[in-house]
Design a protein around this motif. Structure first.
Motif, PDB file in Angstrom:
ATOM      1  N   GLN A  59      34.262  42.805 -11.648  1.00  0.00           N
ATOM      2  CA  GLN A  59      33.133  41.885 -11.701  1.00  0.00           C
ATOM      3  C   GLN A  59      32.023  42.444 -12.625  1.00  0.00           C
ATOM      4  O   GLN A  59      31.808  43.650 -12.693  1.00  0.00           O
ATOM      5  N   THR A  65      23.363  38.967 -10.315  1.00  0.00           N
ATOM      6  CA  THR A  65      24.440  37.976 -10.214  1.00  0.00           C
ATOM      7  C   THR A  65      25.765  38.631 -10.567  1.00  0.00           C
ATOM      8  O   THR A  65      25.855  39.378 -11.561  1.00  0.00           O
ATOM      9  N   GLN A  67      29.807  38.165 -11.676  1.00  0.00           N
ATOM     10  CA  GLN A  67      30.694  37.272 -12.422  1.00  0.00           C
ATOM     11  C   GLN A  67      32.057  37.931 -12.527  1.00  0.00           C
ATOM     12  O   GLN A  67      32.169  39.058 -12.971  1.00  0.00           O
TER      13      GLN A  67
END
Length: 514
Positions: A59, A65, A67
């Motif tokens: 990730q 955040t 992703q």
């Protein structure tokens, strides 16, 4: 972002493990340049007995955040998600097998982009132990593009003498920003400007300002760009155009009448070169004997007074026209002959004075005349010295000391005791009038007797009876206007052991033959 990175660095420094000893090993920091390839390592250290790995997930963590980048599943296989699909792969081929080996799930990032800079998490899902993960920080650098250029291909020097930008050095799209310095012999002033680009890179720009002129033409400017530990250099050569700088040469201050082969040359330093030369004479026209050859004036024949004046040369190129001038004066040859003695021969090598043009025979004759004159002066001086010595020696006609003299007529220089008495003075002595300093006795005939003596003294008997003194020359001044009290004693006679002297004095024979 900075706080998040610090937290993940601390977490990466701690080995993640449970009571059974499962560990996820990763590098804490990785970096690469834009367009390059980088490896992000992730290895799972299983316990014994081993646990079952259900899935591995990579990730991207940025600004809080997460992703998904890539997933490896024993049943479903490998999946790489956009926008990483074309640039991320698992390093170990076993991960891609139907029965994969998931202990090493290192990924390869290729063709890095600035947008790839972030923190990346490698997470293991196991059964029955649960999830285990670790993280790496990826930094992406951008090597700048550096260039140096002239402001314009050709720089024109202006009469205003103001500073202007002659060269520019740019280090564009760098991350981190570069540092620019200049290296040159020119006296100038650099300026600097930094600009942040949208993609996070920096562009650094530096201008170099100078006052353009002929002294700046063909000068080298070097731009030095330091980026991290790298050093980049680039250089340019200035091309400065300027008006002519004019100097007239040829007049050496020694143009005398009848001198041959004189000329004037108009030299001009210009960029671009001078294309037109024009000559003129102030307050008049050029002499008829002059010939113009390119940038020179050639004067035919001997120098005359018509050549005197102020000569002007106009030199022109594409930038402008400048003027030079020289004042020419013509002098007499003799003046220049004297002048030539004040200069070394190297100052007037091609134009000798009239003296230098004489033949060796002429110079020899002149030297003989000078030598004869000097010899005559020396000869006259020698004759005068000899005459002086001769006159001085005439006063000394005896051997011994003047202190031993005794005059026939007493004086203050007689020795004590005087002359013996009862000896009559000879009557054959005479004192001719031949000197004011010293009377010299001379023998006269006996027949004349004393009367002859009176005739020689002009009949002045009383004058002839005055006492006579022998006084040294150095002491004669002390006796001027002095009355000496000595009386004439006609009864004095010369002793047998005395010898008469020519100055009227007598000396003992013992002293005479010393």
């Amino acid at each position: 972002m900075a706080m998040l990175a610090s937290i993940w660095i601390v977490l990466l420094a701690v080995t993640i493990q449970d009571g059974d000893g499962q560990v996820v090993q990763m590098d804490s920091i990785k970096s690469g340049f834009v367009g390059s390839q980088v490896e992000l390592r992730c290895v799972f250290l299983n316990s014994n007995p081993p646990v079952k790995i259900s899935q591995v997930t990579w990730q991207k963590y940025l600004n809080g955040t997460k992703q998904n980048v890539a997933i490896a599943n024993p049943s479903l296989g490998v999946s790489v998600l956009p926008p990483f699909k074309e640039r991320v792969t698992f390093k170990q081929p076993a991960v891609r097998h139907r029965t994969p080996s998931l202990e090493d799930t290192t990924i390869m990032f290729s063709n890095l982009r600035l947008s790839d800079e972030a923190a990346y998490i490698c997470e293991y899902t196991t059964f029955p132990a649960g999830n285990r993960e670790n993280m790496v920080n990826l930094t992406v650098y951008a090597r700048p593009m550096t260039r140096i250029s002239l402001t314009t291909p050709t720089i024109v020097a202006r009469a205003t003498k103001r500073k202007m930008t002659v060269a520019t050095c740019v280090s564009a799209n760098g991350k981190p920003p570069s540092v620019i310095k200049w290296e040159t012999r020119l006296k100038g002033e650099p300026t600097f400007q930094e600009t942040r680009n949208v993609n996070g890179t920096m562009t650094v720009r530096s201008n170099y300002l100078v006052v353009p002129g002929r002294e700046t033409h063909k000068q080298k400017l070097t731009c030095i760009v330091t980026y991290r530990n790298e050093r980049l250099t680039d250089s340019v050569i200035l091309n400065v155009q300027y008006e002519p700088e004019v100097v007239i040469e040829g007049f050496d201050g020694n143009w005398y009448l009848n001198r041959q082969d004189v000329s004037l040359t108009c030299n001009a330093d210009a960029n671009p070169p001078v294309t037109v030369y024009q000559w003129k004479l102030l307050n008049g026209s050029l002499p008829s004997t002059v010939e113009i050859r390119n940038n020179s004036l050639m004067f035919k024949g001997p120098v005359t007074y018509d050549l005197a004046g102020t000569y002007v040369c106009d030199a022109t190129n594409s930038i402008g026209t400048r003027t030079g001038l020289v004042d020419v004066n013509v002098t007499e040859p003799w003046h220049d002959e004297i002048k030539a003695t004040r200069y070394t021969t190297t100052e007037f090598p091609s134009n000798p004075s009239p003296w230098d043009t004489q033949t060796p025979q002429q110079q020899h004759n002149a030297g003989a005349v000078i030598g004869g004159a000097v010899g005559g002066v020396v000869l006259l001086a020698s004759a005068a010295a000899l005459l002086f010595v001769f006159l001085r020696r005439r006063q000394r006609t005896f051997k011994g000391d003047y202190s031993t003299k005794k005059h026939v007529f007493g004086n203050g220089y007689s020795k004590a005791g005087g002359l013996p008495a009862n000896h009559p003075i000879p009557k054959n002595l005479q004192y001719p009038d031949d000197s004011d300093d010293e009377k010299k006795p001379a023998q006269i005939g006996v027949s004349g007797g004393f009367e002859a003596s009176e005739r020689d003294f002009g009949g002045d008997v009383e004058e002839s009876k005055r006492p006579y003194f022998t006084v040294d020359e150095g002491e004669s001044r002390d006796y001027d206007e002095r009355t000496l009290a000595f009386q004439y004693d006609p009864q004095q006679e010369i002793a047998d052991d005395m010898v008469s002297q020519t100055d009227g004095s007598v000396i003992s024979k013992k002293e005479w033959y010393v």
